[in-house]
Motif scaffolding. Structure first.
Motif, mmCIF file in Angstrom:
data_model
loop_
_atom_site.group_PDB
_atom_site.id
_atom_site.type_symbol
_atom_site.label_atom_id
_atom_site.label_comp_id
_atom_site.label_asym_id
_atom_site.label_seq_id
_atom_site.Cartn_x
_atom_site.Cartn_y
_atom_site.Cartn_z
ATOM 1 N N SER A 202 -6.288 -4.151 -4.124
ATOM 2 C CA SER A 202 -6.327 -2.861 -4.586
ATOM 3 C C SER A 202 -6.569 -2.801 -5.887
ATOM 4 O O SER A 202 -6.339 -3.650 -6.878
ATOM 5 C CB SER A 202 -5.014 -1.904 -4.036
ATOM 6 N N LYS A 203 -7.470 -1.516 -6.494
ATOM 7 C CA LYS A 203 -7.214 -1.338 -7.982
ATOM 8 C C LYS A 203 -5.817 -1.004 -8.714
ATOM 9 O O LYS A 203 -6.083 -1.044 -10.076
ATOM 10 C CB LYS A 203 -8.200 -0.326 -8.131
ATOM 11 N N ASP A 204 -4.943 -0.921 -7.940
ATOM 12 C CA ASP A 204 -3.733 -0.703 -8.426
ATOM 13 C C ASP A 204 -2.893 -1.892 -8.811
ATOM 14 O O ASP A 204 -1.715 -2.083 -9.262
ATOM 15 C CB ASP A 204 -2.842 -0.085 -7.457
ATOM 16 N N HIS A 205 -3.960 -2.908 -9.171
ATOM 17 C CA HIS A 205 -3.202 -4.323 -9.856
ATOM 18 C C HIS A 205 -2.289 -4.882 -8.778
ATOM 19 O O HIS A 205 -1.560 -6.043 -9.160
ATOM 20 C CB HIS A 205 -2.378 -4.074 -10.991
ATOM 21 N N THR A 206 -2.408 -4.961 -7.499
ATOM 22 C CA THR A 206 -1.557 -5.580 -6.692
ATOM 23 C C THR A 206 -2.433 -6.108 -5.298
ATOM 24 O O THR A 206 -3.324 -5.341 -5.025
ATOM 25 C CB THR A 206 -0.495 -4.671 -6.183
ATOM 26 N N ALA A 207 -1.760 -6.927 -4.685
ATOM 27 C CA ALA A 207 -2.297 -7.271 -3.319
ATOM 28 C C ALA A 207 -0.955 -7.238 -2.503
ATOM 29 O O ALA A 207 -0.062 -7.513 -2.877
ATOM 30 C CB ALA A 207 -2.824 -8.731 -3.342
ATOM 31 N N LYS A 208 -1.262 -6.664 -1.168
ATOM 32 C CA LYS A 208 -0.140 -6.780 -0.302
ATOM 33 C C LYS A 208 -0.251 -7.008 0.976
ATOM 34 O O LYS A 208 -1.516 -7.275 1.551
ATOM 35 C CB LYS A 208 0.304 -5.479 -0.033
ATOM 36 N N LEU A 209 0.634 -7.721 1.609
ATOM 37 C CA LEU A 209 0.536 -8.292 2.839
ATOM 38 C C LEU A 209 1.158 -7.333 4.049
ATOM 39 O O LEU A 209 2.415 -6.604 3.684
ATOM 40 C CB LEU A 209 1.538 -9.430 3.329
ATOM 41 N N PHE A 210 0.532 -7.047 4.958
ATOM 42 C CA PHE A 210 0.880 -6.059 6.051
ATOM 43 C C PHE A 210 0.963 -6.476 7.361
ATOM 44 O O PHE A 210 0.298 -7.652 7.843
ATOM 45 C CB PHE A 210 0.011 -4.820 6.030
ATOM 46 N N ASP A 211 1.802 -6.224 8.419
ATOM 47 C CA ASP A 211 1.898 -6.458 9.766
ATOM 48 C C ASP A 211 0.680 -5.652 10.333
ATOM 49 O O ASP A 211 0.507 -4.799 10.138
ATOM 50 C CB ASP A 211 3.373 -5.971 10.267
ATOM 51 N N SER A 212 -0.133 -6.383 11.274
ATOM 52 C CA SER A 212 -1.282 -5.843 11.779
ATOM 53 C C SER A 212 -1.087 -4.754 12.834
ATOM 54 O O SER A 212 -1.809 -3.976 12.942
ATOM 55 C CB SER A 212 -2.012 -7.083 12.400
ATOM 56 N N GLU A 213 -0.176 -4.922 13.284
ATOM 57 C CA GLU A 213 0.125 -3.905 14.771
ATOM 58 C C GLU A 213 1.001 -2.561 14.024
ATOM 59 O O GLU A 213 0.655 -1.541 14.270
ATOM 60 C CB GLU A 213 1.034 -4.391 15.715
ATOM 61 N N SER A 214 1.843 -2.817 12.977
ATOM 62 C CA SER A 214 2.762 -1.570 12.631
ATOM 63 C C SER A 214 2.427 -1.016 11.303
ATOM 64 O O SER A 214 2.790 -0.008 10.940
ATOM 65 C CB SER A 214 4.249 -2.232 12.669
ATOM 66 N N LEU A 215 1.427 -1.799 10.443
ATOM 67 C CA LEU A 215 1.229 -1.549 9.151
ATOM 68 C C LEU A 215 2.450 -1.479 8.226
ATOM 69 O O LEU A 215 2.515 -0.894 7.178
ATOM 70 C CB LEU A 215 0.490 -0.306 9.000
ATOM 71 N N VAL A 216 3.371 -2.363 8.416
ATOM 72 C CA VAL A 216 4.748 -2.539 7.840
ATOM 73 C C VAL A 216 4.241 -3.301 6.598
ATOM 74 O O VAL A 216 3.698 -4.479 6.985
ATOM 75 C CB VAL A 216 5.678 -2.756 8.466
ATOM 76 N N GLY A 217 4.792 -3.013 5.431
ATOM 77 C CA GLY A 217 4.327 -3.581 4.098
ATOM 78 C C GLY A 217 5.356 -4.736 3.972
ATOM 79 O O GLY A 217 6.701 -4.874 4.470
ATOM 80 N N LEU A 218 4.937 -6.164 3.841
ATOM 81 C CA LEU A 218 5.861 -7.224 3.935
ATOM 82 C C LEU A 218 6.220 -7.802 2.306
ATOM 83 O O LEU A 218 7.113 -8.097 2.287
ATOM 84 C CB LEU A 218 5.349 -8.203 4.788
ATOM 85 N N LYS A 219 4.863 -7.964 1.844
ATOM 86 C CA LYS A 219 5.162 -8.793 0.593
ATOM 87 C C LYS A 219 4.090 -7.954 -0.265
ATOM 88 O O LYS A 219 3.122 -7.458 -0.018
ATOM 89 C CB LYS A 219 4.612 -10.148 0.575
ATOM 90 N N THR A 220 4.458 -8.202 -1.901
ATOM 91 C CA THR A 220 3.542 -7.712 -2.782
ATOM 92 C C THR A 220 3.171 -8.678 -3.841
ATOM 93 O O THR A 220 4.317 -9.144 -4.057
ATOM 94 C CB THR A 220 4.070 -6.312 -3.368
#
Length: 335
Positions: A217-235
């Motif tokens: 993302s342009k917000d200076h971060t990359a994030k890891l998400f669960d594919s089924e629930s879209l829960v954010g896991l790591k930043t």
């Protein structure tokens, strides 16, 4: 580490992608001609000639027989990978921003930009036996995106869903049969915040088994998400916009790349611009290595399926194929 330098494009690279076997790498840029290369030695195998605008997205199917490309010339095109010939063309009302084959290869999804008085839309089309000229009416599913433009797209498990990343930083999952939204998440935009393209999701890529995906993302971060629930896991945090992020298929590592906007590149030195690819541990979110080389922002990253090679495509028009040293594989994270 001595990378292979591929210079077959005249303008900035927009996307690079390995095929399933990893022997070929496909590249798209703003110079109207997608290219295909041998990944082992960097030899250019050929070009796909026909577009009249910047190529924003490409995808290759499971058996590397068909290539899909979307362009700023308001068209989506299907190509024969072996001969480089155009199989089919679909004219759209605005630029095609994203495209992707389904895992089975029978379907394809693509999205168009919000422009020229037309809203952003997502289409699903059957590509098993496409006609030479396709019409928008041939789509089997059409979904209007009223809130924000789609900037990245992935097929969900068993081709039953589609995951979209948007310009306002949100994520959504859609039913691929009905086009209805199943769930959504804030992604890179905080609730109640000013949703602008400052948090735009530039790239999304799955891990090896498709259970998680990473966003850039342009917000200076990359994030890891669960594919089924879209829960954010790591930043994974950086101090510059992230244009692309990828997950190693063999290690618990993620790689992110980016840099400041292209308009500022000529006034900034390579050291200040921070145009390097950064390696993070997937679990601990800690950076442990950097890979330099590009003079300009990195626009696309891709791991070879065997995890031993990392390809980077930059605003400078170069593709760098980096065969990772043995020290990369011997490295043990201390915890």
């Amino acid at each position: 580490m001595k990378p292979l330098m591929l210079h077959g494009h005249e303008r900035a690279i927009t996307m690079i992608k390995f095929n399933r076997e990893g022997d070929l790498i496909f590249s798209a840029s703003k110079d109207k001609k997608p290219n295909v290369w041998y990944s082992i030695n960097g030899e250019r195998l050929g070009t796909f000639n026909g577009h009249n605008g910047s190529i924003w997205c490409i995808d290759v199917n499971w058996d590397s027989t068909r290539l899909l490309s979307g362009s700023g010339d308001n068209s989506l095109r299907f190509w024969d990978c072996q001969y480089g010939k155009e199989i089919s063309k679909l004219n759209t009302k605005s630029s095609v921003r994203t495209c992707s084959f389904s895992f089975c290869g029978n379907l394809a999804v693509y999205t168009t930009d919000k422009a020229l008085g037309h809203n952003c839309e997502m289409f699903i089309i059957d590509v098993r036996a496409p006609e030479p000229v396709l019409q928008p009416e041939d789509n089997i599913c059409r979904t209007m995106m009223a809130e924000s433009r789609v900037s990245s797209v992935l097929w969900g498990a068993l081709d039953e869903t589609i995951i979209t990343g948007h310009e306002n930083g949100t994520l959504a999952i859609w039913d691929s049969r009905t086009g209805k939204k199943l769930t959504d998440a804030e992604g890179h935009s905080a609730p109640g915040s000013d949703r602008s393209n400052r948090s735009s999701i530039n790239d999304m890529q799955f891990n090896k088994d498709g259970t998680m995906f990473i966003t850039a993302s342009k917000d200076h971060t990359a994030k890891l998400f669960d594919s089924e629930s879209l829960v954010g896991l790591k930043t994974y945090k950086t101090e510059r916009p992230v244009n692309s992020a990828t997950i190693s298929p063999t290690h618990d590592y993620v790689v992110v790349g980016g840099g400041q906007d292209a308009m500022d590149v000529t006034t900034t030195s390579a050291k200040q611009g921070k145009f390097d690819a950064r390696f993070y541990h997937m679990v601990f979110e800690e950076e442990f290595a950097r890979l330099k080389g590009h003079f300009g922002p990195i626009n696309s990253l891709a791991f070879h399926p065997n995890g031993r090679t990392l390809a980077t495509g930059g605003e400078d028009g170069y593709i760098r194929i980096n065969n990772l040293d043995q020290s990369y594989f011997d490295y043990q994270f201390e915890y």
